[in-house]
Write a protein that holds these residues in place. Sequence first.
Motif, PDB file in Angstrom:
ATOM      1  N   ILE A   1      -9.464  -6.228  32.285  1.00  0.00           N
ATOM      2  CA  ILE A   1      -9.735  -5.142  32.354  1.00  0.00           C
ATOM      3  C   ILE A   1     -10.021  -4.044  31.463  1.00  0.00           C
ATOM      4  CG2 ILE A   1      -8.116  -3.583  33.176  1.00  0.00           C
ATOM      5  CD1 ILE A   1      -6.246  -5.705  34.054  1.00  0.00           C
ATOM      6  N   ARG A   2     -11.044  -3.729  31.568  1.00  0.00           N
ATOM      7  CA  ARG A   2     -11.269  -2.683  30.807  1.00  0.00           C
ATOM      8  C   ARG A   2     -12.086  -1.604  31.646  1.00  0.00           C
ATOM      9  NH1 ARG A   2     -17.049  -2.051  32.246  1.00  0.00           N
ATOM     10  NH2 ARG A   2     -17.939  -4.274  32.578  1.00  0.00           N
ATOM     11  N   MET A   3     -12.183  -0.339  30.894  1.00  0.00           N
ATOM     12  CA  MET A   3     -12.753   0.837  30.910  1.00  0.00           C
ATOM     13  C   MET A   3     -13.970   0.779  31.526  1.00  0.00           C
ATOM     14  SD  MET A   3      -9.912   2.358  30.722  1.00  0.00           S
ATOM     15  CE  MET A   3      -9.450   3.397  31.494  1.00  0.00           C
TER      16      MET A   3
ATOM     17  N   TRP B   1     -10.694   1.999  35.888  1.00  0.00           N
ATOM     18  CA  TRP B   1     -10.219   1.116  35.278  1.00  0.00           C
ATOM     19  C   TRP B   1     -10.896  -0.454  35.722  1.00  0.00           C
ATOM     20  CZ3 TRP B   1      -6.975   4.807  35.630  1.00  0.00           C
ATOM     21  CH2 TRP B   1      -6.266   5.431  34.166  1.00  0.00           C
TER      22      TRP B   1
ATOM     23  N   ILE C   1      -4.069  -4.767  37.702  1.00  0.00           N
ATOM     24  CA  ILE C   1      -4.985  -3.209  37.587  1.00  0.00           C
ATOM     25  C   ILE C   1      -4.371  -2.704  37.869  1.00  0.00           C
ATOM     26  CG2 ILE C   1      -6.246  -3.660  39.209  1.00  0.00           C
ATOM     27  CD1 ILE C   1      -8.398  -2.534  37.676  1.00  0.00           C
TER      28      ILE C   1
ATOM     29  N   ARG D   1      -1.689  -2.349  34.535  1.00  0.00           N
ATOM     30  CA  ARG D   1      -2.231  -1.680  33.270  1.00  0.00           C
ATOM     31  C   ARG D   1      -2.343  -0.055  33.793  1.00  0.00           C
ATOM     32  NH1 ARG D   1      -6.986  -3.106  29.544  1.00  0.00           N
ATOM     33  NH2 ARG D   1      -6.502  -1.258  28.809  1.00  0.00           N
ATOM     34  N   VAL D   2      -2.741   0.483  35.135  1.00  0.00           N
ATOM     35  CA  VAL D   2      -2.667   1.828  34.615  1.00  0.00           C
ATOM     36  C   VAL D   2      -1.296   2.449  34.739  1.00  0.00           C
ATOM     37  CG1 VAL D   2      -2.915   3.661  36.456  1.00  0.00           C
ATOM     38  CG2 VAL D   2      -4.777   1.881  36.353  1.00  0.00           C
TER      39      VAL D   2
ATOM     40  N   ASP E   1      -0.890   2.212  31.618  1.00  0.00           N
ATOM     41  CA  ASP E   1      -1.936   3.285  30.275  1.00  0.00           C
ATOM     42  C   ASP E   1      -0.516   4.296  30.816  1.00  0.00           C
ATOM     43  OD1 ASP E   1      -2.522   1.008  29.364  1.00  0.00           O
ATOM     44  OD2 ASP E   1      -4.974   1.862  30.588  1.00  0.00           O
TER      45      ASP E   1
END
Length: 160
Positions: free
Chosen positions: A3-5, A45, A105, A108-109, A112
């Motif tokens: 996972i990345r931007m 993301w 994902i 992850r959101v 963050d």
Amino acid sequence: MKIRMATMEDLEAIAAIELRCFPIEEAATEKDFKERLTVYPNYFWVMEDKGKIVSFVNGLVTDESILQDKMFEDAKMHDENGQWQMIFGVNTIPEYRRQGCAEAIINRVIYDARAQGRKGLVLTCKEKLLHYYEKFGFKNEGISQSTHGGAVWYDMRLTF
């Protein structure tokens, strides 16, 4: 999987995935995504498998507590210091569904947003997905005022 931007180089792939995941009347356009990536790239993301984007989540940050239809078209409503992380869409290409991609994902959101000191996250979803988002702690606030794409949506909120 990683996972990345997202970056502007991902624009074409993102737009193609959106069209695979949402009906045309609900799907964001390549132009919409270009504006989002320009205004708030740190809130976009993507998940990759061997360099191929297979899933993504995006949405602006705002002090508004309700996801409004105009937010989909106006990236400038983003407020870097806003209290709420909006989620506009959770997209996973069909061949990667039911493998935990969306779950990873979304987690992850959530991570963050919590780390950034937000009050929580807000999204809208269709009735068939209420139970899915509830497993992350989102609460159903009832039928949304959203008329996006002519569908019936439900307001969902995860408060920290």
